[in-house]
Design a protein around this motif. Structure first.
Motif, mmCIF file in Angstrom:
data_model
loop_
_atom_site.group_PDB
_atom_site.id
_atom_site.type_symbol
_atom_site.label_atom_id
_atom_site.label_comp_id
_atom_site.label_asym_id
_atom_site.label_seq_id
_atom_site.Cartn_x
_atom_site.Cartn_y
_atom_site.Cartn_z
ATOM 1 N N ALA A 41 7.986 -20.246 11.630
ATOM 2 C CA ALA A 41 9.369 -19.966 12.038
ATOM 3 C C ALA A 41 10.241 -21.088 11.477
ATOM 4 N N LYS A 87 13.985 -22.864 11.190
ATOM 5 C CA LYS A 87 15.241 -22.972 11.942
ATOM 6 C C LYS A 87 16.427 -22.769 11.015
ATOM 7 N N TYR A 123 15.752 -19.164 14.970
ATOM 8 C CA TYR A 123 14.600 -19.342 14.068
ATOM 9 C C TYR A 123 14.356 -18.005 13.367
ATOM 10 N N THR A 174 6.276 -24.711 13.140
ATOM 11 C CA THR A 174 7.687 -25.042 12.889
ATOM 12 C C THR A 174 7.737 -26.475 12.371
ATOM 13 N N GLU A 205 10.127 -27.649 21.685
ATOM 14 C CA GLU A 205 9.818 -27.367 20.275
ATOM 15 C C GLU A 205 8.685 -28.296 19.827
#
Ligand code: MYA
Length: 619
Positions: A205, A207, A214, A238, A299
């Motif tokens: 994913a 950002k 995302y 991520t 995150e």
């Protein structure tokens, strides 16, 4: 046909009690300030502590009993409607044959509240705690494991992350949907190249430049409810910036993904050996735009989110399968009580008696584990991960054994579809594989325990470098005596408790010995780790059964003597196995045997299979 909403469960629950959801004990993200101030918390896990030769009995003695009278009353009031649903509405054999549960049956389960057992009342759920959930899981396990997976994948892992880690806004938005609006949830972790090695997922994913969303790409496989879920807990890599070094690094983040975001598709239902009525499918993500507010937890902390969701749900499998075993035992007993061969009922034969007894011993231990764990979780314990993994391994292996023996007692009849055991056996096979294979969980138990013991050894070594400053710690260690469980059990179990204590002592000493010998290389000694894990599993089984049956005896329960008998029989078998497993960790002969097995396996792999000539080909 009986209308399930006649049961009025939801109303009953709301009327009888507005009980608060007992949030599962998963550490909430803390601010830096809070983290610094918090004093070091002692690990209360019974199992973790025996790896360092330490008896911390709080979680197991006396056998936990956390439900209030009111909670017991509510749970009991639900047992009947759940049982009636399974006997009068649901048809497990039909669902298995159709590879699908009828929509009307599923609707009834939703109306019963069975899809939101642990969701707080305010969101439309039944507001049960883990122990109450476990009791209902037993009924599911006794009747239909396929439907159990639809139900379990939805709430035990599918939206569990929202309960454990969700923000208020996430809970307000999603919990009513997954509780009352017949919106299914799924847990999407596994990928084609990432099964047991969960950290190696490739879904990514990215950002957006404005930090508002995302974009997710990738695919997941074997996702329970994957073809029907509208809401999914999805894990993806991520890019994160390391707070200490400033370096960019990929780390897993958890997301709540709605199918309605667009770009989410799923494959056809997989054709499986068992749990056929549950939906299992691939799920594909193509440029799925996920709003930033749908990040679940922190995150970059998604791996721990995934692990803790799994940790949190694992006891449910133990509870479920204890129900399955109970049903298998009932079927086998009915046959043994009626079938006449060689002029006598089967129940008169010693070999049948031994089978039935063994099946009951394993069921009792599995159930004792599951509810010891659930009640510790409900009491707020944060240290249940090892026990939960142990109970998953134990339950799935014992259930397999019990079902197999039930089929054996029924003979040819057990092999026939109509008896129902054939479906149960097919359904059970996956339980040793999913939610963490038993092989991985054995390593997880042993390595976590060994690491905990290793840290303690290091502390001890440090303390000895400056003894005057660490006198308290050193004296505490030096004054540690052999384990004594006698104060925790009733007199009839003294012998069993003695055997268990000897196992615990040898377990602590063996862990230390193994650590000193192999040091960090212990991670490569899988067979030794397996021996330690097996010993740990047997010790936990002995301890929880001794605790539970002692309590039954003190309460003068009518079943107390039977429970004591099961416990004594288990202690004799399990303590012998523990001693044997522990001996193997250090025995030269066993190390030689382990090496030999490795050589044989290498040859098989080099030859792509069996590497012997057939007897007829030999000159
Ligand atoms: S879903 C798919 C299930 N998949 C798995 O379970 C994957 C198995 N793999 C793993 O668990 C991990 O990858 C292992 C670690 C354990 C192998 N708790 O370097 P690490 C921390 C807390 O050891 P790795 C499915 O099947 C660790 O301390 N923390 O990691 C559904 C470390 O922290 P730090 C943990 O070697 C089927 C960090 O993570 C845990 O990469 C449908 C890294 O650790 C843990 N457990 O791998 C089921 N493990 O960095 C339906 C690690 O701080 C439901 N860590 O030191 C059925 C329900 C039942 C029925 C109900 C009916 C009613």
């Amino acid at each position: 046909m009986l209308r399930i909403n006649n049961f009025g469960t939801r109303k009953l629950i709301k009327d009888v009690c507005k009980q608060r959801y007992y949030s599962a004990a998963v550490p909430k993200p803390k601010t830096e300030h809070e983290t610094k101030k918090e004093p070091k918390r002692e690990n209360e896990s019974f199992m973790a502590n025996i790896f360092r030769g330490n008896l911390v009995s709080k979680q197991v003695f006396p056998y936990p009993d956390v439900l209030t009278e009111e909670q017991k009353e509510i749970t009991n009031s639900l047992v009947d409607p759940f049982e009636r649903f399974f006997t009068e509405v649901n048809d497990a054999a039909k669902s298995d044959a159709n590879s699908k549960t009828d929509d009307s049956t599923l609707k009834s389960l939703w109306e019963l509240g069975g899809m939101a057992i642990q969701v707080p009342n305010d969101y439309g759920g039944l507001g049960m705690n883990n122990t109450q959930y476990g009791r209902l899981c037993q009924i599911v396990g006794a009747n239909d494991l396929g439907l159990g997976i639809t139900l379990g994948a939805h709430q035990s892992i599918g939206f569990k992350g929202i309960l454990l880690y969700g923000t208020q806004a996430q809970k307000d938005k999603y919990l009513p949907k997954v509780s009352t609006e017949e919106v299914y949830a799924a847990f999407a972790l596994t990928e084609p190249s990432s099964g047991s090695d969960a950290n190696s997922i490739r879904c990514r994913a990215v950002k957006s430049a404005d930090n508002k969303y995302y974009v997710l790409n990738g695919s997941k496989i074997w996702i329970s409810n994957g073809g029907i879920a509208e809401i999914m807990t999805v894990f993806a890599q991520t890019e994160q910036i390391d707070k200490k070094t400033g370096e960019k690094k990929d780390k897993v983040t958890a997301f709540i993904v709605e199918r309605s975001f667009g770009g989410v598709t799923s494959g056809p239902p997989e054709k499986k050996m068992g749990i056929k009525s549950s939906n299992t499918a691939e799920v594909y993500f193509e440029d799925v735009k996920i709003p930033i507010e749908n990040v679940l937890g922190e995150e970059g902390e998604g791996f721990k989110v995934a692990m803790n969701i799994l940790n949190n749900g694992r006891f449910g499998m133990g509870a479920t399968l204890s129900g399955t075993m109970k049903k298998c035992i009932e079927i086998a007993t009915a046959h043994a009580n009626n079938r006449v061969q060689f002029g006598q009922k089967l129940k008169a034969y010693a070999s049948i008696q031994a089978k039935l007894a063994q099946m009951n011993i394993l069921q009792y231990a599995t159930e004792s584990m599951a509810f010891a764990i659930s009640q510790n979780m409900d009491a707020g314990s944060q240290d249940y991960h090892l026990e939960a993994a142990i109970s998953k391994v134990y339950a799935s292996e014992c259930a397999w054994y019990v079902c197999d023996e039930a089929i054996q007692i029924l003979g040819g009849m057990g092999f026939m579809r109509d008896t129902g055991l054939e479906r149960v056996m097919r359904d059970l096979r996956i339980f040793r594989i999913f939610e963490g294979t038993n092989d991985i969980l054995r390593l997880f138990v042993a390595l976590s325990g060994v690491q905990y013991a290793g840290n303690h050894l290091k502390e001890l070594q440090r303390a000895f470098k400056n003894p005057s400053a660490n006198l308290g710690f050193i004296f505490k260690e030096a004054s540690r005596r052999g384990t004594d469980l006698s104060a925790h059990v009733v007199p009839e179990l003294m012998e069993s408790a003695k055997k268990t204590a000897a196992c615990i002592d040898l377990f602590g000493r063996t862990t230390e010995e193994v650590l000193l010998k192999h040091n960090k290389n212990i991670i490569h000694e899988q067979l030794i780790l397996n021996n330690l894990a097996d010993a740990a599993i047997d010790i936990y089984a002995m301890v929880v059964t001794q605790s539970r049956s002692s309590r039954a005896s003190k309460l003068n329960l009518p079943t107390a003597q039977h429970e004591i008998n099961l416990t004594k029989a288990l202690a004799t078998q399990a303590s012998d196995r523990v001693m044997d497993n522990l001996k193997k960790t250090t025995s030269g002969q066993q190390q030689g045997q382990n090496k030999l097995l490795s050589v044989i396996a290498q040859e098989i792999c080099n030859q792509d299979g069996v590497h012997t000539t057939g007897p007829l080909d030999q000159q």
